[in-house]
Design an enzyme around this catalytic site. Structure first.
Site, PDB file in Angstrom:
ATOM      1  N   SER A  22      15.254  -2.485   7.243  1.00 55.90           N
ATOM      2  CA  SER A  22      16.111  -2.267   6.014  1.00 55.90           C
ATOM      3  C   SER A  22      17.622  -2.742   6.174  1.00 55.90           C
ATOM      4  O   SER A  22      18.129  -3.519   5.212  1.00 55.90           O
ATOM      5  CB  SER A  22      16.050  -0.940   5.231  1.00 55.90           C
ATOM      6  OG  SER A  22      14.801  -0.546   5.000  1.00 55.90           O
ATOM      7  N   THR A  65      13.350   7.011   4.143  1.00 54.64           N
ATOM      8  CA  THR A  65      12.126   6.787   4.861  1.00 54.64           C
ATOM      9  C   THR A  65      11.778   8.200   5.422  1.00 54.64           C
ATOM     10  O   THR A  65      12.272   9.165   5.272  1.00 54.64           O
ATOM     11  CB  THR A  65      12.340   5.825   5.726  1.00 54.64           C
ATOM     12  OG1 THR A  65      10.968   5.338   6.042  1.00 54.64           O
ATOM     13  CG2 THR A  65      13.118   5.850   6.889  1.00 54.64           C
ATOM     14  N   LYS A  69      10.832  11.764   2.507  1.00 50.45           N
ATOM     15  CA  LYS A  69      10.610  11.102   1.078  1.00 50.45           C
ATOM     16  C   LYS A  69      10.221  12.289  -0.037  1.00 50.45           C
ATOM     17  O   LYS A  69      10.323  12.312  -1.202  1.00 50.45           O
ATOM     18  CB  LYS A  69       9.437  10.151   1.253  1.00 50.45           C
ATOM     19  CG  LYS A  69       9.788   8.786   1.791  1.00 50.45           C
ATOM     20  CD  LYS A  69       8.597   7.834   1.567  1.00 50.45           C
ATOM     21  CE  LYS A  69       9.129   6.369   1.914  1.00 50.45           C
ATOM     22  NZ  LYS A  69       7.976   5.223   1.830  1.00 50.45           N
ATOM     23  N   ASP A 105       8.792   1.901  -4.386  1.00 53.64           N
ATOM     24  CA  ASP A 105       7.731   1.262  -3.613  1.00 53.64           C
ATOM     25  C   ASP A 105       6.517   1.089  -4.702  1.00 53.64           C
ATOM     26  O   ASP A 105       5.834   0.279  -4.754  1.00 53.64           O
ATOM     27  CB  ASP A 105       6.965   2.514  -2.582  1.00 53.64           C
ATOM     28  CG  ASP A 105       7.663   2.861  -1.303  1.00 53.64           C
ATOM     29  OD1 ASP A 105       8.310   1.860  -0.954  1.00 53.64           O
ATOM     30  OD2 ASP A 105       7.645   3.860  -1.011  1.00 53.64           O
ATOM     31  N   GLY A 127      -6.876   4.900   2.488  1.00 51.98           N
ATOM     32  CA  GLY A 127      -5.910   6.116   2.877  1.00 51.98           C
ATOM     33  C   GLY A 127      -5.670   7.027   1.733  1.00 51.98           C
ATOM     34  O   GLY A 127      -6.182   6.774   0.808  1.00 51.98           O
ATOM     35  N   LEU A 212      -0.479  -2.884   3.127  1.00 53.28           N
ATOM     36  CA  LEU A 212       0.960  -2.515   2.936  1.00 53.28           C
ATOM     37  C   LEU A 212       1.717  -2.674   4.283  1.00 53.28           C
ATOM     38  O   LEU A 212       2.872  -2.563   4.283  1.00 53.28           O
ATOM     39  CB  LEU A 212       1.153  -0.985   2.454  1.00 53.28           C
ATOM     40  CG  LEU A 212       1.032  -0.875   1.023  1.00 53.28           C
ATOM     41  CD1 LEU A 212      -0.225  -1.435   0.175  1.00 53.28           C
ATOM     42  CD2 LEU A 212       1.043   0.683   0.494  1.00 53.28           C
ATOM     43  N   TYR A 214       3.823  -4.291   7.144  1.00 56.29           N
ATOM     44  CA  TYR A 214       4.635  -5.551   7.205  1.00 56.29           C
ATOM     45  C   TYR A 214       5.021  -5.874   8.852  1.00 56.29           C
ATOM     46  O   TYR A 214       5.550  -6.851   8.910  1.00 56.29           O
ATOM     47  CB  TYR A 214       5.786  -5.487   6.204  1.00 56.29           C
ATOM     48  CG  TYR A 214       6.794  -4.657   6.792  1.00 56.29           C
ATOM     49  CD1 TYR A 214       6.885  -3.308   6.091  1.00 56.29           C
ATOM     50  CD2 TYR A 214       7.983  -5.075   7.653  1.00 56.29           C
ATOM     51  CE1 TYR A 214       7.763  -2.413   6.467  1.00 56.29           C
ATOM     52  CE2 TYR A 214       9.016  -3.850   8.151  1.00 56.29           C
ATOM     53  CZ  TYR A 214       8.970  -3.045   7.413  1.00 56.29           C
ATOM     54  OH  TYR A 214       9.878  -1.825   8.010  1.00 56.29           O
ATOM     55  N   GLY A 235       2.250  -7.061   3.569  1.00 52.70           N
ATOM     56  CA  GLY A 235       3.200  -5.680   3.126  1.00 52.70           C
ATOM     57  C   GLY A 235       4.483  -6.202   3.272  1.00 52.70           C
ATOM     58  O   GLY A 235       5.428  -5.675   2.769  1.00 52.70           O
TER      59      GLY A 235
END
Ligand code: ATR
Length: 266
Positions: A22, A65, A69, A105, A127, A212, A214, A235
């Site tokens: 990030s 993160t 969350k 998200d 999931g 999702l 990455y 992702g």
């Protein structure tokens, strides 16, 4: 942009957070839109101390993160509808001393899928954690059938019941005409890149597969889907879109979506 006395500080908080991409992504976005800020990765297990730092230093934007969350919500003054529904936030914005929570998200998932026809489709969600809940929430208004598959079946059943979907197991998949497959698990993520949540599945060319994950950009799942001619979405698009949405919400901007493609290609 050169750091100077006007540079403001944003945070990404987590524990651990040193793997986060990030700070680099936000830097690229800030440079693109001309924001004089830096985003620092703050690794601290003490959430109360982090919240105090945000308020004391006047940190405008905090990306949140794992594992905060959900636990961050007890410190929040105002929650968006998505945060209320999901019980999870990935973005905190400080406005006039009050902490506002958002879940970009959900926005990122919708944008990553914006070119995919999501109506009247059979959609498999693999999931049943927070990421799966964000996907189900993003799809809830579509006229499609949702199928939930998870290692722990009881968790998939809870989601299936909540979103009027159907819980399935791997054996059921051969009998179902699935149009869209979305992986929300960490199976296949670096460093376990040879793993796939669907190791034996025969993908079809008409399918769209969205992973999702990455890291890597092309997971084992996407590799197999691409080999069968399926459309693949990595992702990375979600990762960039959720960050763009964070910057938009914080600074009241509308960023040209072509930026996403430019960032993807770097
Ligand atoms: P997140 O909030 O990021 O979704 P999570 O709540 O820990 O994280 O959920 C992770 C998901 O990945 C869960 O569905 C988990 O399955 P379980 O519910 O059975 O734990 C799934 N998952 C993680 N590792 C997995 C593995 N090795 N094989 C299969 N599923 C896995």
């Amino acid at each position: 942009m050169q750091i100077n006395a006007d540079t403001t500080v944003n945070f990404v908080i987590g524990n651990p957070v040193k793997h986060s991409h990030s700070p680099i992504l936000h830097q690229k976005i800030y440079e693109h839109v001309g924001i004089n800020a830096v985003l620092l990765a703050i690794d601290n297990p003490d959430l109360t101390a982090l919240i105090n730092s945000i308020k004391t230093l006047g940190v405008q934007l905090t990306a949140v993160t794992l594992p905060f969350k959900t636990s961050i919500l007890e410190h929040i003054d105002v929650c968006s509808d998505a945060v209320k529904a999901l019980g999870a936030a990935n973005t905190v914005i400080l406005k006039e001393g009050f902490l506002h929570a958002y879940n970009t998200d959900v926005i990122g998932i919708k944008l990553a899928l914006q070119d995919v026809d999501l109506d009247h489709k059979n959609i498999l969600i693999i999931g049943a954690g927070g990421a799966a809940r964000a996907v189900a929430y993003a799809l809830k208004d579509k006229q499609s059938a949702l199928f939930f598959m998870n290692r722990t079946q009881a968790r998939a059943k809870i989601l299936a019941d909540h979103y009027s979907g159907v819980m399935v197991c791997e054996d059921d998949l051969n009998h179902l005409d699935i149009d869209i497959i979305i992986n929300t698990t960490s199976v296949g993520m670096f460093p376990h890149t040879q793993a796939s949540p669907l190791p034996y599945y025969e993908f079809k060319a008409h399918q769209t597969v969205f992973d999702l994950i990455y890291t890597p950009k092309e997971t084992r799942l996407l590799y197999a889907a691409k080999a069968a001619g399926a459309r693949c979405i990595s992702g990375e698009t979600l990762f960039i879109e959720q960050a763009l949405a964070q910057v938009e919400l914080c600074y009241g901007l509308a960023i040209d979506r072509r930026v996403c493609n430019e960032l993807l290609n770097h």
